[in-house]
Design a protein around this motif. Structure first.
Motif: not given
Length: 336
Positions: A185-210
């Motif tokens: 699967y292509e995995v996306i985790i959406c969470d607008p509450r993440v305070e430091a997107p530039e420090e995202w460290d989950c290799a299995a998914a990309r982050l969406e903050t919308r």
């Protein structure tokens, strides 16, 4: 980030071709008995031995590199495991046999329409003339079969990988992401509450903050996408579910106890969702496996996702132990 099977192979092959390196595009055409990879599996291979994808799980790739040589001429049809000695030599289990078709490519134009279809989340049908090497394209129809092999042609359906949109970051979300990524699967985790997107460290998914509703509409409104809401925050989960239950996603689920799930359905009904839309919602989410830890609950979620993906009837689900275990674990301070 994992983009899944065909798209990864096509992207790498296109990059090699655009850099001036010719490529073999190898497709599993047929299998008999046990085989490591199913028909339609794809691999790209350069003369120098660089490769991406797999047609055997590793046991045939080295031989293909030596056997094929420079990518030129017309497509070749190769069989492995015809004799018991050859099956043993190449590690094919239980006397399995594999037939592959190796297509020489010198120009990325031969695969760009397939890559574009994967990236744009639509489907296209590619047909290869095995005698001439000529490729033709047509839009995929509803009844198009994934793979069609004849004496003089190879037809393959190309389209988007399966996509999983997870609402909410956290320990459970990451366990689900890891398992889904392992299933291509292509995995996306959406969470607008993440305070430091530039420090995202989950290799299995990309982050969406919308916001979740915007993310669902932008990324999950097609029949090869699934949406799971795991935030424990009704404001965020309900926003996502409002859109997901009205879109084309093949699966929509939400975490929570049986009581919380009933309350969620009441809220969504008051917001205008129909009974038919609400019946699409899997909640409490997952198969009733009795799991308590985040990893065990993730197994139950991914198992249900897999069953729905393949059209396996789950029958009348009993009141799930999963919902009770989720609530109990949450009360003990473990995020689920």
């Amino acid at each position: 980030m994992n983009v899944g099977g065909d798209q990864e192979v096509l992207e790498r092959a296109a990059a090699w071709l655009e850099a001036g390196t010719s490529v073999w595009l190898v497709t599993v055409a047929a299998t008999w008995g046990s085989s490591p990879r199913p028909p339609g599996s794809l691999m790209a291979l350069t003369e120098g031995g660089l490769s991406v994808g797999s047609v055997s799980g590793g046991c045939l790739e080295a031989d293909l590199t030596q056997r094929l040589g420079k990518p030129e001429g017309t497509p070749q049809r190769l069989q492995y495991g015809v004799s018991s000695e050859e099956a043993h030599r190449f590690g094919l289990p239980c006397g399995g046999r594999v037939e592959v078709i190796a297509e020489p490519l010198q120009d990325a134009a031969a695969i760009i329409p397939a890559l574009a279809a994967c990236c744009e989340r639509r489907r296209v049908y590619r047909q290869l003339d095995l005698r001439s090497g000529v490729v033709t394209w047509r839009p995929a129809e509803r009844e198009s079969v994934p793979l069609s092999v004849g004496e003089a042609r190879l037809g393959k359906l190309f389209g988007p990988t399966w996509r999983l949109l997870i609402i909410g970051d956290g320990q459970l979300s990451r366990r689900v992401a890891e398992m889904a990524a392992a299933l291509d699967y292509e995995v996306i985790i959406c969470d607008p509450r993440v305070e430091a997107p530039e420090e995202w460290d989950c290799a299995a998914a990309r982050l969406e903050t919308r916001m979740p509703d915007d993310t669902v509409l932008a990324l999950a409104d097609d029949p090869r996408s699934a949406v799971v809401a795991l935030t424990h925050d009704p404001k965020l989960d309900d926003m996502a579910l409002m859109e997901a239950l009205g879109c084309k996603a093949f699966y929509v689920g939400a975490l929570g106890s049986r009581r919380n799930s009933a309350g969620r359905r009441e809220r969504l009904a008051e917001l205008g969702l129909t009974t038919r839309q609400l019946n699409r919602l899997s909640g409490p989410i997952g198969l009733p496996l009795g799991g308590r830890s985040p990893a065990e609950i993730a197994v139950s979620i991914v198992a249900e996702l897999t069953a729905v993906k393949y059209g396996v009837s789950l029958g009348q689900r009993p009141d799930t132990l999963l919902s009770t275990h989720s609530a109990d674990t949450h009360r003990r301070g473990v995020e689920v």
